[in-house]
Design a protein around this motif. Structure first.
Motif, PDB file in Angstrom:
ATOM      1  N   LEU A   1     -42.550  40.258  49.897  1.00 44.65           N
ATOM      2  CA  LEU A   1     -43.430  41.408  50.034  1.00 44.65           C
ATOM      3  C   LEU A   1     -44.506  41.656  49.077  1.00 44.65           C
ATOM      4  CD1 LEU A   1     -42.888  44.515  52.071  1.00 44.65           C
ATOM      5  CD2 LEU A   1     -43.770  44.715  49.699  1.00 44.65           C
ATOM      6  N   VAL A   2     -45.965  41.931  49.172  1.00 47.28           N
ATOM      7  CA  VAL A   2     -46.861  41.836  48.264  1.00 47.28           C
ATOM      8  C   VAL A   2     -47.581  43.249  48.667  1.00 47.28           C
ATOM      9  CG1 VAL A   2     -48.747  41.065  47.102  1.00 47.28           C
ATOM     10  CG2 VAL A   2     -46.918  39.460  47.841  1.00 47.28           C
TER      11      VAL A   2
ATOM     12  N   PHE B   1     -41.991  42.596  57.856  1.00 47.25           N
ATOM     13  CA  PHE B   1     -40.585  43.023  57.814  1.00 47.25           C
ATOM     14  C   PHE B   1     -40.726  44.247  56.529  1.00 47.25           C
ATOM     15  CE2 PHE B   1     -41.678  38.951  55.759  1.00 47.25           C
ATOM     16  CZ  PHE B   1     -41.646  39.222  54.370  1.00 47.25           C
ATOM     17  N   SER B   2     -41.774  44.772  56.496  1.00 46.30           N
ATOM     18  CA  SER B   2     -42.065  45.723  55.508  1.00 46.30           C
ATOM     19  C   SER B   2     -41.272  47.070  55.855  1.00 46.30           C
ATOM     20  CB  SER B   2     -43.551  46.229  55.221  1.00 46.30           C
ATOM     21  OG  SER B   2     -44.124  46.479  56.633  1.00 46.30           O
ATOM     22  N   ASP B   3     -41.336  47.346  57.374  1.00 47.68           N
ATOM     23  CA  ASP B   3     -40.375  48.322  57.700  1.00 47.68           C
ATOM     24  C   ASP B   3     -38.860  48.356  57.534  1.00 47.68           C
ATOM     25  OD1 ASP B   3     -43.011  49.360  58.575  1.00 47.68           O
ATOM     26  OD2 ASP B   3     -42.133  49.134  60.952  1.00 47.68           O
ATOM     27  N   ARG B   4     -38.550  47.237  57.696  1.00 44.30           N
ATOM     28  CA  ARG B   4     -37.128  46.902  57.349  1.00 44.30           C
ATOM     29  C   ARG B   4     -36.743  47.107  56.011  1.00 44.30           C
ATOM     30  NH1 ARG B   4     -34.548  43.540  55.146  1.00 44.30           N
ATOM     31  NH2 ARG B   4     -36.089  41.843  54.932  1.00 44.30           N
ATOM     32  N   MET B   5     -37.520  46.627  55.216  1.00 44.29           N
ATOM     33  CA  MET B   5     -37.533  46.896  53.781  1.00 44.29           C
ATOM     34  C   MET B   5     -37.463  48.078  53.206  1.00 44.29           C
ATOM     35  SD  MET B   5     -38.887  43.266  52.045  1.00 44.29           S
ATOM     36  CE  MET B   5     -38.420  43.838  50.376  1.00 44.29           C
ATOM     37  N   GLY B   6     -38.429  48.759  53.785  1.00 47.34           N
ATOM     38  CA  GLY B   6     -38.718  50.163  53.570  1.00 47.34           C
ATOM     39  C   GLY B   6     -37.717  51.117  53.836  1.00 47.34           C
TER      40      GLY B   6
ATOM     41  N   GLY C   1     -53.388  44.128  61.638  1.00 50.50           N
ATOM     42  CA  GLY C   1     -52.255  44.610  62.288  1.00 50.50           C
ATOM     43  C   GLY C   1     -51.210  45.334  61.398  1.00 50.50           C
ATOM     44  N   HIS C   2     -50.083  45.003  61.299  1.00 51.72           N
ATOM     45  CA  HIS C   2     -48.881  45.404  60.420  1.00 51.72           C
ATOM     46  C   HIS C   2     -48.726  44.582  58.953  1.00 51.72           C
ATOM     47  CE1 HIS C   2     -45.460  47.652  59.664  1.00 51.72           C
ATOM     48  NE2 HIS C   2     -44.452  46.797  59.777  1.00 51.72           N
ATOM     49  N   GLY C   3     -49.981  43.660  58.934  1.00 46.35           N
ATOM     50  CA  GLY C   3     -49.766  43.024  57.381  1.00 46.35           C
ATOM     51  C   GLY C   3     -49.023  41.824  57.479  1.00 46.35           C
TER      52      GLY C   3
ATOM     53  N   LEU D   1     -51.803  48.078  51.030  1.00 46.10           N
ATOM     54  CA  LEU D   1     -50.922  47.576  52.334  1.00 46.10           C
ATOM     55  C   LEU D   1     -49.875  46.586  51.870  1.00 46.10           C
ATOM     56  CD1 LEU D   1     -50.795  47.771  55.565  1.00 46.10           C
ATOM     57  CD2 LEU D   1     -51.981  45.655  55.635  1.00 46.10           C
ATOM     58  N   PRO D   2     -48.776  46.866  52.377  1.00 51.08           N
ATOM     59  CA  PRO D   2     -47.427  45.920  52.047  1.00 51.08           C
ATOM     60  C   PRO D   2     -47.758  44.749  52.767  1.00 51.08           C
ATOM     61  CG  PRO D   2     -46.684  48.101  52.386  1.00 51.08           C
ATOM     62  CD  PRO D   2     -48.091  48.144  52.964  1.00 51.08           C
ATOM     63  N   PHE D   3     -48.251  43.577  52.461  1.00 51.51           N
ATOM     64  CA  PHE D   3     -48.450  42.469  53.028  1.00 51.51           C
ATOM     65  C   PHE D   3     -47.129  41.812  52.973  1.00 51.51           C
ATOM     66  CE2 PHE D   3     -53.089  43.289  52.147  1.00 51.51           C
ATOM     67  CZ  PHE D   3     -53.375  43.105  53.134  1.00 51.51           C
ATOM     68  N   GLN D   4     -46.977  41.004  54.095  1.00 48.14           N
ATOM     69  CA  GLN D   4     -45.676  40.192  54.052  1.00 48.14           C
ATOM     70  C   GLN D   4     -46.081  38.650  54.325  1.00 48.14           C
ATOM     71  OE1 GLN D   4     -44.235  43.098  57.486  1.00 48.14           O
ATOM     72  NE2 GLN D   4     -46.052  43.619  56.268  1.00 48.14           N
TER      73      GLN D   4
END
Lengths: 175, 511
Positions: free
Chosen positions: B351-352, B189-194, B412-414, B338-341
């Motif tokens: 989000l970390v 969900f990092s893209d969404r939060m971004g 992947g996307h973390g 990397l913003p890990f989720q």
């Protein structure tokens, strides 16, 4: 690929519905890659895309009817028949599985008669699958009429079904 | 004196009642004649504390959470407008260990400011990267991105600067920047939060990419499952145009760059870059054969840089601080942060953002606090539905692209999805095949047919029907899918299936 959730018998479009289609075409036909924006615009307004509107969409965009039909049925979001007044998109993906979404899906089926892609016995709520809503730390999640809800339980689902019944019974509940 | 109170508008916060909390705070302040300014910020990423309300005080922002509307009166009564203690108080937000231990480069502004406030964006370092880029030659911008070591954050990890260099090197009157915001991987969900928390950073990153490669048009392909992100993004684009950040004269430079949004329609495969391009063109989201590379022949056959949201959002920081400063973080060939989720069955999900090189154990236990159920961690899926399931014994691996690939997994996307010991891994393997069956675009046979046969074979194994033979058949099928599929959908579906089979064979012998 699976067929769209609402591939039941096509419903003949009313003149008012076709007017919505024509308005969307007039507004969006010149966009690059217009077909998806047009489908979205129609479904946002009507809740589905009437299949008998496809020939006029094809003509407006200078596409074949087969292409238009192919695009419509490729995407899980698009319906070809109207949903119930309330639509619940329940997440089925891994993060929600890890916190029990499978039992929620089973509960909606057993207690309310709504299997994925179908409508409750009472006719008030259509259940659709969705694969991730990006709320993976607070699952199980769902979109209820476009609104994100978190930490779902069977009790909260029962409350959502009860609210859907009220909405359906209210004047104008069935558009 | 007016007190500033922050109530997030991030959709995770909204999903647990943030709007009701904001209304209750406004109503109580009005009723008690106290002057309060409510700012709807993004989320700090400590999602288990949402709605996380913050109060601005002389000593910094004080955090209260998770706040429900019915808590609001008690908070006022205990003096939360002056940062006074309460059972829900966590002290200074930035001193909460979960937050303090992070290295926030991409997420530096997220949760801090009103995401749509253009003045706040600039006050917190926004536009510096774009201004610097406008003063550089195109190749110098690309060189900065290459020097940063930034790799594609969508999952494939391809060096972003090399992609840009390819597109820059093609002569064409029309080029495009296509942002992949079809964040379909479960647990991410990092893209969404971004997008919801700092949309101007994405627009700035796209504008820098456009200036660098000579593209004047950008498209963002946003998934339909993110209605709140869509609303924020459309408003941000309108305001960025009105402010002269986008349009025919970007920041007065005479250069042109504009951004358009297209909404997906529930097809996971459209996160694959070529399927996304097809979908942007208004077609079925069917994967294209490569070559030609999209960087040379992409959207409508024109040279197109396709980058993930997080990749593009990293770019303004890199231009503002220099590629070397970014490359100073991370390990090996995995540079930066990397913003890990942290997702699934986890006590402190969220989000970390940390540099590459930290371990899953650190993320799941130190940050995440273990499972939400309090039971033992049994399996962890990293990198979405096509990522491997790792057993609890393998959580000491450092998270970087190469180490994970060697261990048979992917970053992947973390996204990190935690399962406790009630999980049935044979059921998870079946689901991986089922998901591929539902989402395959149908172009290549191994994926289209293989996934259907895969579900059937897993069912046979689970029911004890010729178990040894069926298991051998499943492995053979996985080999075919891995090596003969056209894209990662069919090619990587075997990863969760085989990792479940290899690490949790006992689950396939039940029944």
């Amino acid at each position: 690929m699976q067929p769209s959730a609402h591939s039941g018998l096509a419903v003949a479009a009313t003149p008012a519905q076709l007017a919505v289609v024509d308005a969307a075409l007039a507004r969006l036909r010149d966009l690059p890659g217009a077909l998806l924006p047009i489908f979205h615009a129609i479904q946002d307004e009507l809740g589905f895309v009437p299949t008998d509107s496809l020939p006029r969409i094809a003509e407006a965009l200078n596409l074949s009817r087969a292409e238009v039909h192919g695009v419509l049925t490729f995407y899980h979001d698009f319906r070809t028949s109207p949903p119930a007044p309330t639509v619940v998109k329940l997440c089925r993906a891994e993060a929600c599985q890890a916190v029990g979404c499978r039992s929620l899906e089973a509960h909606l089926h057993q207690a309310h008669g709504a299997a994925m892609g179908s409508t409750t016995h009472c006719g008030a709520l259509t259940l659709e699958p969705v694969y991730c809503l990006g709320n993976c730390a607070l699952g199980p999640s769902a979109l209820v009429d476009g609104k994100l809800v978190a930490r779902l339980t069977t009790q909260r689902l029962d409350a959502i079904v009860a609210a859907a019944k009220q909405k359906a019974a209210a004047p104008g509940g069935r558009s | 004196m007016t007190v500033t109170v922050y109530v997030p508008r991030d959709s995770a916060a909204l999903s647990v009642g943030a709007d009701l909390v904001a209304e209750a705070i406004a109503a109580h302040a009005a009723a008690t004649k106290q002057s309060v300014r409510i700012v709807r910020n993004g989320s700090r990423g400590m999602l288990w504390l949402e709605p996380l309300v913050e109060v601005e005080t002389a000593t910094g922002r004080i955090a209260y959470g998770p706040v429900q509307a019915e808590d609001v009166k008690a908070l006022f009564d205990s003096g939360f407008l002056h940062g006074q203690p309460h059972a829900l108080c966590h002290g200074k937000t930035e001193s909460i260990p979960y937050f303090q231990k992070q290295t926030r480069l991409v997420f530096a502004r997220i949760g801090v400011i009103d995401p749509l406030d253009t003045a706040a964006y600039q006050a917190h370092g926004g536009l510096i990267g774009l201004q610097k880029a406008l003063a550089l030659a195109p190749m110098a911008i690309v060189d900065e991105v290459i020097a940063s070591g930034l790799r594609g954050r969508g999952g494939a990890g391809f060096p972003a600067g090399i992609k840009w260099k390819t597109t820059l090197g093609v002569n064409d009157s029309q080029k495009y920047i296509a942002c992949n915001a079809d964040e379909g991987d479960s647990g991410t969900f990092s893209d969404r939060m971004g997008i919801e928390g700092d949309p101007y950073a994405l627009l700035e990153g796209m504008a820098i990419a456009g200036i660098a490669v000579g593209a004047t048009q950008g498209y963002i392909y946003l998934r339909s499952e993110y209605p709140d992100a869509k609303a924020v993004l459309l408003e941000a684009i309108a305001r960025a145009r009105a402010s002269g950040w986008l349009g025919s004269n970007v920041l007065g430079s005479g250069k042109s760059f504009d951004v358009h949004v297209r909404i997906g329609a529930g097809a996971y495969i459209c996160g694959e870059e070529t399927a996304m391009l097809e979908s942007l063109e208004g077609k079925r989201g069917v994967v294209r054969s490569k070559p030609p590379l999209p960087a040379i022949s992409g959207l409508w056959g024109k040279p197109t840089v396709v980058n993930n949201v997080m990749t593009l959002m990293s770019v303004p920081w890199i231009l503002a601080h220099g590629g070397a400063a970014y490359a100073a973080h991370g390990i090996g060939r995995s540079k930066g942060t990397l913003p890990f989720q942290l997702a699934g069955n986890i006590q402190r999900g969220g989000l970390v953002e940390v540099p590459f090189g930290c371990t899953l154990n650190q993320l799941i236990h130190d940050f995440g606090g273990g499972t939400a159920s309090g039971r033992k961690v049994r399996a962890v899926q990293v990198g979405g539905p096509l990522g491997a399931y790792l057993p609890a014994s393998k959580l000491d691996l450092p998270l970087d692209y190469e180490t994970f690939a060697q261990a048979g997994g992917m970053v992947g996307h973390g996204g990190i999805v935690v399962f406790d010991d009630t999980v049935d891994m044979a059921e998870q393997a079946r689901y991986a095949m089922e998901f591929c069956k539902i989402e395959s675009c149908g172009k290549c046979t191994p994926c289209r047919i293989g996934s259907t046969r895969g579900v059937e074979v897993v069912d046979r194994i689970r029911s004890g029907d010729r178990r040894e033979e069926s298991t051998a058949l499943l492995r053979d099928l996985c080999s075919t899918m891995t090596h003969a599929s056209l894209c990662a959908m069919g090619g990587l579906t075997p990863m969760p299936v085989l990792s479940a089979l290899d690490h949790f064979p006992e689950d396939f012998r039940k029944g």
